[in-house]
Design an enzyme around this catalytic site. Structure first.
Site, mmCIF file in Angstrom:
data_model
loop_
_atom_site.group_PDB
_atom_site.id
_atom_site.type_symbol
_atom_site.label_atom_id
_atom_site.label_comp_id
_atom_site.label_asym_id
_atom_site.label_seq_id
_atom_site.Cartn_x
_atom_site.Cartn_y
_atom_site.Cartn_z
ATOM 1 C CB CYS A 3 55.139 -4.378 30.196
ATOM 2 S SG CYS A 3 53.683 -4.330 29.305
ATOM 3 C CG HIS A 98 45.512 -2.334 24.849
ATOM 4 N ND1 HIS A 98 47.041 -2.165 24.446
ATOM 5 C CD2 HIS A 98 45.105 -1.183 24.385
ATOM 6 C CE1 HIS A 98 47.457 -1.332 23.657
ATOM 7 N NE2 HIS A 98 46.313 -0.511 23.632
ATOM 8 C CG HIS A 100 41.092 0.902 23.181
ATOM 9 N ND1 HIS A 100 41.306 1.798 23.761
ATOM 10 C CD2 HIS A 100 41.907 0.363 22.528
ATOM 11 C CE1 HIS A 100 42.690 2.094 23.593
ATOM 12 N NE2 HIS A 100 43.247 1.196 22.865
HETATM 13 P P1 AMP Z 1 46.975 2.323 22.424
HETATM 14 O O1 AMP Z 1 47.105 3.658 21.836
HETATM 15 O O2 AMP Z 1 45.933 1.692 21.550
HETATM 16 O O3 AMP Z 1 48.106 1.657 22.673
HETATM 17 O O4 AMP Z 1 46.091 2.555 23.674
HETATM 18 C C1 AMP Z 1 46.655 2.615 24.977
HETATM 19 C C2 AMP Z 1 45.817 3.160 25.971
HETATM 20 O O5 AMP Z 1 46.333 2.980 27.227
HETATM 21 C C3 AMP Z 1 45.478 4.513 25.757
HETATM 22 O O6 AMP Z 1 44.144 4.772 25.371
HETATM 23 C C4 AMP Z 1 46.016 5.457 27.084
HETATM 24 O O7 AMP Z 1 45.207 6.372 27.350
HETATM 25 C C5 AMP Z 1 45.983 4.321 27.845
HETATM 26 N N1 AMP Z 1 46.837 4.145 29.281
HETATM 27 C C6 AMP Z 1 47.968 4.733 29.202
HETATM 28 N N2 AMP Z 1 48.575 4.481 30.487
HETATM 29 C C7 AMP Z 1 47.357 4.120 31.210
HETATM 30 C C8 AMP Z 1 47.146 4.231 32.649
HETATM 31 N N3 AMP Z 1 48.277 4.317 33.538
HETATM 32 N N4 AMP Z 1 45.864 3.654 33.109
HETATM 33 C C9 AMP Z 1 45.008 3.455 32.428
HETATM 34 N N5 AMP Z 1 45.160 3.793 30.836
HETATM 35 C C10 AMP Z 1 46.286 3.853 30.601
HETATM 36 ZN ZN ZN Z 2 53.027 -6.468 29.546
#
Ligand code: AMP
Ligand code: ZN
Length: 112
Positions: A3, A98, A100
């Site tokens: 993950c 998560h 945002h």
């Molecule tokens: P979701 O599309 O709601 O699952 O959001 C996942 C978010 O994680 C997206 O906005 C990505 O830009 C962000 N994300 C993916 N990898 C990373 C990372 N290594 N560091 C910070 N954010 C990330």
């Molecule tokens: Zn996790």
């Protein structure tokens, strides 16, 4: 468990931290969709909103008590949006719950 966000919590994948305590971690999104774009996650692995239940709801409540503080500390002064994508139709790409936080500008009125 493979993950991405669990690896960010443990520090094996780097991130820009916005807030941390014993229960939750907040960090800046790698592909920001607003001038301020922070992700807030529980330190326990919960796959999505679909996995929230009476046994783990405390950490979700804790996240919501901390979001105003995290937003203010990040410099947001005039409002923000909180989004949690759940499942494929909502384009959830990381299967660790998560939230945002989006702010720092006038956001669009449409949400989808
Ligand atoms: P979701 O599309 O709601 O699952 O959001 C996942 C978010 O994680 C997206 O906005 C990505 O830009 C962000 N994300 C993916 N990898 C990373 C990372 N290594 N560091 C910070 N954010 C990330
Ligand atoms: Zn996790």
């Amino acid at each position: 468990m493979d993950c991405l966000f669990c690896k960010i919590i443990e520090g094996s994948i780097p991130s820009k931290k916005a807030y941390e305590d014993d229960k939750i971690f907040a960090f800046y999104d790698i592909a920001p969709q607003a001038p301020v774009h922070i992700l807030v996650i529980p330190k326990t692995h919960i796959a999505s909103m679909d996995e929230v239940n009476t046994d783990n709801a405390d950490v979700v409540a804790h996240i919501f008590t901390k979001i105003p503080e995290i937003a203010k500390a990040a410099g947001i002064v005039n409002g923000y949006r909180v989004v949690s994508n759940c499942g494929d139709d909502a384009c959830q790409t990381v299967k660790h719950l998560h939230f945002h936080i989006l702010g720092g500008t006038q956001l669009k009125g449409e949400m989808c």
